[in-house]
Design a protein around this motif. Sequence first.
Motif, PDB file in Angstrom:
ATOM      1  N   VAL A  55       1.192  -1.163   0.287  1.00 48.72           N
ATOM      2  CA  VAL A  55       0.286  -0.484  -0.185  1.00 48.72           C
ATOM      3  C   VAL A  55       1.121   1.117   0.146  1.00 48.72           C
ATOM      4  CG1 VAL A  55      -1.894   1.246   1.663  1.00 48.72           C
ATOM      5  CG2 VAL A  55      -1.938  -1.124   1.004  1.00 48.72           C
ATOM      6  N   THR A  56       0.840   1.868  -0.656  1.00 50.86           N
ATOM      7  CA  THR A  56       1.504   2.990  -1.125  1.00 50.86           C
ATOM      8  C   THR A  56       1.341   4.030  -0.347  1.00 50.86           C
ATOM      9  OG1 THR A  56       0.635   4.236  -3.021  1.00 50.86           O
ATOM     10  CG2 THR A  56       2.723   2.542  -3.549  1.00 50.86           C
ATOM     11  N   GLY A  57       1.537   5.046   0.657  1.00 48.83           N
ATOM     12  CA  GLY A  57       1.239   6.145   1.209  1.00 48.83           C
ATOM     13  C   GLY A  57       0.290   5.904   2.133  1.00 48.83           C
ATOM     14  N   ALA A  58       1.159   4.627   3.033  1.00 48.49           N
ATOM     15  CA  ALA A  58       0.155   3.543   4.604  1.00 48.49           C
ATOM     16  C   ALA A  58       0.055   4.344   5.083  1.00 48.49           C
ATOM     17  CB  ALA A  58       0.590   2.357   4.108  1.00 48.49           C
ATOM     18  N   ASN A  59       0.489   5.208   5.215  1.00 49.50           N
ATOM     19  CA  ASN A  59       0.878   6.190   7.170  1.00 49.50           C
ATOM     20  C   ASN A  59      -0.152   6.736   7.617  1.00 49.50           C
ATOM     21  OD1 ASN A  59       2.772   7.108   5.214  1.00 49.50           O
ATOM     22  ND2 ASN A  59       2.348   8.968   7.335  1.00 49.50           N
ATOM     23  N   SER A  60      -0.940   6.900   6.323  1.00 55.26           N
ATOM     24  CA  SER A  60      -2.184   8.090   7.190  1.00 55.26           C
ATOM     25  C   SER A  60      -3.142   8.034   5.858  1.00 55.26           C
ATOM     26  CB  SER A  60      -1.203   9.491   6.758  1.00 55.26           C
ATOM     27  OG  SER A  60      -1.030   9.769   5.927  1.00 55.26           O
ATOM     28  N   GLU A 109       5.593  -4.427   7.340  1.00 52.87           N
ATOM     29  CA  GLU A 109       6.748  -4.050   7.013  1.00 52.87           C
ATOM     30  C   GLU A 109       6.459  -3.103   6.358  1.00 52.87           C
ATOM     31  OE1 GLU A 109      10.601  -5.340   4.093  1.00 52.87           O
ATOM     32  OE2 GLU A 109       8.937  -6.881   4.381  1.00 52.87           O
ATOM     33  N   VAL A 110       7.662  -1.880   6.897  1.00 54.07           N
ATOM     34  CA  VAL A 110       7.366  -0.236   6.377  1.00 54.07           C
ATOM     35  C   VAL A 110       9.043  -0.579   5.525  1.00 54.07           C
ATOM     36  CG1 VAL A 110       7.946   1.690   7.402  1.00 54.07           C
ATOM     37  CG2 VAL A 110       6.579   0.050   8.724  1.00 54.07           C
ATOM     38  N   ARG A 111       8.239   0.236   4.095  1.00 48.96           N
ATOM     39  CA  ARG A 111       9.698   0.677   2.831  1.00 48.96           C
ATOM     40  C   ARG A 111       9.711   1.444   3.280  1.00 48.96           C
ATOM     41  NH1 ARG A 111      11.451  -4.844  -1.035  1.00 48.96           N
ATOM     42  NH2 ARG A 111      10.739  -6.928   1.425  1.00 48.96           N
ATOM     43  N   ARG A 112      10.809   1.942   2.481  1.00 49.11           N
ATOM     44  CA  ARG A 112      11.062   3.676   1.984  1.00 49.11           C
ATOM     45  C   ARG A 112      10.680   3.365   0.278  1.00 49.11           C
ATOM     46  NH1 ARG A 112      13.813   7.491  -0.661  1.00 49.11           N
ATOM     47  NH2 ARG A 112      13.617  10.041  -0.052  1.00 49.11           N
ATOM     48  N   LEU A 113       9.720   4.568   0.143  1.00 48.70           N
ATOM     49  CA  LEU A 113       9.612   4.904  -1.469  1.00 48.70           C
ATOM     50  C   LEU A 113       8.887   6.633  -1.688  1.00 48.70           C
ATOM     51  CD1 LEU A 113       8.451   4.529  -4.058  1.00 48.70           C
ATOM     52  CD2 LEU A 113       6.924   3.306  -3.732  1.00 48.70           C
ATOM     53  N   ASP A 114       9.659   6.807  -2.435  1.00 47.99           N
ATOM     54  CA  ASP A 114       9.264   8.784  -2.762  1.00 47.99           C
ATOM     55  C   ASP A 114       8.790   8.273  -4.021  1.00 47.99           C
ATOM     56  OD1 ASP A 114       9.316  11.303  -3.132  1.00 47.99           O
ATOM     57  OD2 ASP A 114      11.110  11.458  -2.223  1.00 47.99           O
ATOM     58  N   LEU A 115       7.143   8.993  -4.438  1.00 49.84           N
ATOM     59  CA  LEU A 115       6.810   8.560  -5.495  1.00 49.84           C
ATOM     60  C   LEU A 115       7.121   9.539  -6.733  1.00 49.84           C
ATOM     61  CD1 LEU A 115       3.629   7.022  -4.931  1.00 49.84           C
ATOM     62  CD2 LEU A 115       5.177   5.814  -5.830  1.00 49.84           C
ATOM     63  N   ALA A 116       7.834  10.158  -5.525  1.00 46.95           N
ATOM     64  CA  ALA A 116       8.607  11.420  -6.412  1.00 46.95           C
ATOM     65  C   ALA A 116      10.169  11.880  -6.845  1.00 46.95           C
ATOM     66  CB  ALA A 116       7.876  13.209  -6.009  1.00 46.95           C
ATOM     67  N   ASP A 117      10.551  10.900  -6.833  1.00 51.70           N
ATOM     68  CA  ASP A 117      11.547  10.495  -7.107  1.00 51.70           C
ATOM     69  C   ASP A 117      11.719   9.094  -7.701  1.00 51.70           C
ATOM     70  OD1 ASP A 117      14.595  10.321  -7.076  1.00 51.70           O
ATOM     71  OD2 ASP A 117      14.059  10.233  -4.828  1.00 51.70           O
ATOM     72  N   ALA A 123      -6.187   3.062   6.266  1.00 52.32           N
ATOM     73  CA  ALA A 123      -7.051   2.485   6.984  1.00 52.32           C
ATOM     74  C   ALA A 123      -7.467   1.390   5.975  1.00 52.32           C
ATOM     75  CB  ALA A 123      -8.457   3.875   6.666  1.00 52.32           C
ATOM     76  N   THR A 124      -6.312   1.078   4.920  1.00 51.72           N
ATOM     77  CA  THR A 124      -6.844   0.428   2.962  1.00 51.72           C
ATOM     78  C   THR A 124      -5.729  -0.661   4.550  1.00 51.72           C
ATOM     79  OG1 THR A 124      -7.104   1.580   1.794  1.00 51.72           O
ATOM     80  CG2 THR A 124      -5.964  -0.667   1.592  1.00 51.72           C
ATOM     81  N   THR A 125      -4.731  -0.677   4.909  1.00 49.72           N
ATOM     82  CA  THR A 125      -3.876  -0.993   5.756  1.00 49.72           C
ATOM     83  C   THR A 125      -4.313  -2.018   6.454  1.00 49.72           C
ATOM     84  OG1 THR A 125      -1.601   0.517   4.894  1.00 49.72           O
ATOM     85  CG2 THR A 125      -1.047  -1.602   6.591  1.00 49.72           C
ATOM     86  N   VAL A 128       2.940  -4.167   2.983  1.00 47.49           N
ATOM     87  CA  VAL A 128       3.701  -3.482   2.988  1.00 47.49           C
ATOM     88  C   VAL A 128       3.280  -2.366   3.275  1.00 47.49           C
ATOM     89  CG1 VAL A 128       6.516  -2.482   1.767  1.00 47.49           C
ATOM     90  CG2 VAL A 128       5.269  -5.125   2.367  1.00 47.49           C
ATOM     91  N   LEU A 129       3.554  -1.096   4.267  1.00 44.86           N
ATOM     92  CA  LEU A 129       3.315   0.388   3.867  1.00 44.86           C
ATOM     93  C   LEU A 129       4.805   0.739   3.424  1.00 44.86           C
ATOM     94  CD1 LEU A 129       2.705  -1.099   6.878  1.00 44.86           C
ATOM     95  CD2 LEU A 129       1.952   1.756   7.340  1.00 44.86           C
ATOM     96  N   ALA A 130       4.476   1.650   2.012  1.00 48.35           N
ATOM     97  CA  ALA A 130       5.025   1.861   1.353  1.00 48.35           C
ATOM     98  C   ALA A 130       5.533   3.160   1.376  1.00 48.35           C
ATOM     99  CB  ALA A 130       5.483   1.445  -0.130  1.00 48.35           C
TER     100      ALA A 130
END
Length: 298
Positions: free
Chosen positions: A19-24, A63-71, A29-31, A42-44
């Motif tokens: 799930v991208t943008g999963a922290n808020s 699980e948490v992994r870093r993902l910046d969709l603007a990069d 809610a989806t997570t 996986v919280l991206a």
Amino acid sequence: MTNWNATDLPDLTGRTAIVTGANSGLGIATTEALARAGARVVLAVRDPERGRAAARAVQGSTEVRRLDLADLASVREFAESWTGELDLLINNAGVMAIPESQTKDGFETQFGTNHLGHFALTNLLLPHVTGRVVTVSSGAHRRTKGIRFDNPNLTGEYSPWSAYAQSKLANLLFTLELQRRLAASGSPVRALAAHPGWAATNLQGRSGSAVLNKLMAIGNRFIAQDNHAGALPTLYAATQDLPGASYVGPDGPGEMRGGPALVGRTAAASDPAAAKRLWTLSEELTGVTFPAKVKTPK
């Protein structure tokens, strides 16, 4: 109105979801719903610290992994680190009606984040995907007549809402062409889209206008449904037996709130020629193409 809710999710034990943008907002809610149903989620997220704080409150496997969709370098790094199968890819992250800015790769931020980042991520991960790709769009796609192929960055004519509408139209055209390509390759993977109606999330309040931020805050309080209700169309699209390229949203008046159901889209969002043209443009801008191999029936 339909009364389908997160308690109606099937058992997802053994399934893996990103799930991208999963922290808020809609993402958390989806997570939460997917994890409660047994999925490993996986919280991206752009900020791993905030992601870990959010994950600690989730009941289930995360699980948490870093993902910046603007990069795009971050997108490639995330995808290259992925091993094993992936049942669900939920393209949820996004920005809405923000002041003009650019991604690290020089794209208008809303088009670059909401569409191009997810376009690249999806194609890079697609060899691993076994189930579905669900991309979160918006009813705001109706606010534009089409993609500005001659000026996708809206250089010299930027408007926060026009840019947002274009990025959300792009989400729907991306889903349409992705489904066409998956079907043509014989893959059982399905691409679907969803929108939350008006859901109270932290997307609102970043317009750069104090007056508009206040109006949206009032709307969040008195009109919007909460993020858990807003996530239902995404969850429905991810788990119910729906045709590829389906679009799910709230079934209430104006599709602002209500239970998840199949909803309509504009002619511009249903144009296969525009979908192909956007795909070609997106490949040129990102350097990412549809993979040579995708999952096919065993």
